[in-house]
Design a protein around this motif. Structure first.
Motif, short mmCIF file in Angstrom:
data_model
loop_
_atom_site.label_atom_id
_atom_site.label_comp_id
_atom_site.label_asym_id
_atom_site.label_seq_id
_atom_site.Cartn_x
_atom_site.Cartn_y
_atom_site.Cartn_z
N SER A 146 0.72 -1.12 -0.15
CA SER A 146 0.04 0.01 0.12
C SER A 146 0.97 1.37 -0.09
N ARG A 201 -6.90 0.39 -6.00
CA ARG A 201 -7.01 1.66 -6.93
C ARG A 201 -7.02 2.97 -6.26
N ARG A 202 -7.79 2.88 -4.96
CA ARG A 202 -7.82 4.17 -4.37
C ARG A 202 -6.41 4.82 -3.91
N ASP A 233 -10.28 -2.71 -4.63
CA ASP A 233 -10.76 -1.09 -4.54
C ASP A 233 -9.59 -0.19 -3.73
N ILE A 234 -9.08 -0.98 -2.72
CA ILE A 234 -8.02 -0.21 -1.94
C ILE A 234 -6.81 0.04 -2.81
N THR A 259 -1.54 8.60 2.16
CA THR A 259 -2.53 7.74 3.27
C THR A 259 -1.69 6.66 4.09
#
Length: 307
Positions: A157, A183-184, A180-181, A274
């Motif tokens: 990540s 992609r975000r 989805d994580i 993030t």
């Protein structure tokens, strides 16, 4: 104080009362507010890393912590009581999963305003490893393509975000909610490894960050361009396979470094990146948190709130 201690390899980690640690002249006593789990903690718990990171039992587990300076050693000038700090202790020492921890001042950096101690605790090992691999070793830059395995995991990540920050195109593997994580977090392309063979989708990649090892690592050589580079964090790559594919391959051995951690924290704050957190739990839920870490299904970091 309360501390999570391992008394024998493979046994359950026990939360028990122990005396606060003493500090040396170059060390800082930190009142720990949050500590993070890493795959290394699971491996050390099982005894798999004993030859690399020998520890004296009983051993207070974990390396990554954030908290408030309680006391400083006689030769420490950079920190003072009350400072908010984040750091990574040497794995042979551990000590993060406790009410207070003694840690070298060289392994600590200030927590800037706007970054919570909970988020800060999730940074040292995962973000530091991704930074060491992609920024320091690969020198990733604009126009390059990187494949990040397990893009929703702790290292992955951060790797996605650092690669995008460097201007690279990012391909990530993930599954389930991790798609989805990833992609975000900025992945340009996400491959669902449960339904698609990444080796059939990706090609001509400049850098592969392998966080898994095994067959995933072996298949990764084939997606690299000639002269590309595979960087592995879970097991050392086979030099014969690298030579056969005309690529470079290196193992990323992450060491505690205050200088690297400062660069990472600065980058995260300045770029507004993030810190992905899977869950925050209390010490009473540590056993479950360790099982979840061992499952390999954590989406980001598992944080233990120490109070």
């Amino acid at each position: 104080m309360k501390a999570a201690r391992l008394h024998a390899y493979g046994d359950e980690v026990i939360v028990e009362s122990v005396a606060p640690p003493a500090i040396g002249p170059d060390e800082v006593l930190v009142e720990v507010k949050a500590a993070a789990l890493n795959p290394l903690d699971v491996k050390m718990h099982a005894g798999w890393m004993h030859e690399v990171f020998p520890v004296d039992l009983p051993h207070i587990i974990a390396t990554d912590l954030a908290g408030i300076v309680a006391r400083v050693g006689d030769r420490v000038q950079r920190f003072k009581p009350g400072d908010h700090v984040v750091g990574r202790s040497d794995p042979t020492r551990g000590g993060a999963m406790a009410g207070s921890a003694a840690i070298s001042a060289d392994h600590l950096v200030p927590v800037p305003a706007g970054l919570s101690l909970t988020d800060a605790a999730g940074i040292p090992t995962a973000a530091g490893t991704a930074w060491q691999a992609l920024v320091e070793m690969a020198g990733l830059g604009t126009g390059q393509t990187v494949l990040v395995h397990a893009g929703a995991g702790g290292v992955g990540s951060f790797a996605i975000q650092f690669a995008r920050m460097a201007g690279a195109r990012v391909i990530a593997t993930a599954s389930g909610t991790g798609i989805d994580i990833a992609r975000r977090l900025g992945a340009d392309q996400v491959i669902d490894y449960q339904t698609d063979a990444f080796a059939a989708v990706a090609s001509g990649v400049d850098v592969v960050l392998d966080t898994i090892g095994g067959e995933t690592q072996r298949r990764s050589f084939g997606v690299l361009r000639p002269g590309g580079r595979l960087l592995a964090i879970s097991e050392a790559p086979d030099p014969a396979l690298a030579a056969a594919h005309g690529v470079e391959a290196d193992f990323v051995f992450h060491r505690s470094s205050g200088r690297r951690l400062q660069a990472v924290v600065d980058a995260i704050v300045s770029a507004g990146l993030t810190v992905p957190i899977d869950r925050v739990v209390a010490m009473d839920d540590l056993a479950g948190a360790l099982r979840h870490q061992a499952s390999g299904r954590a989406r980001g970091k598992i944080i233990i709130a120490m109070g």
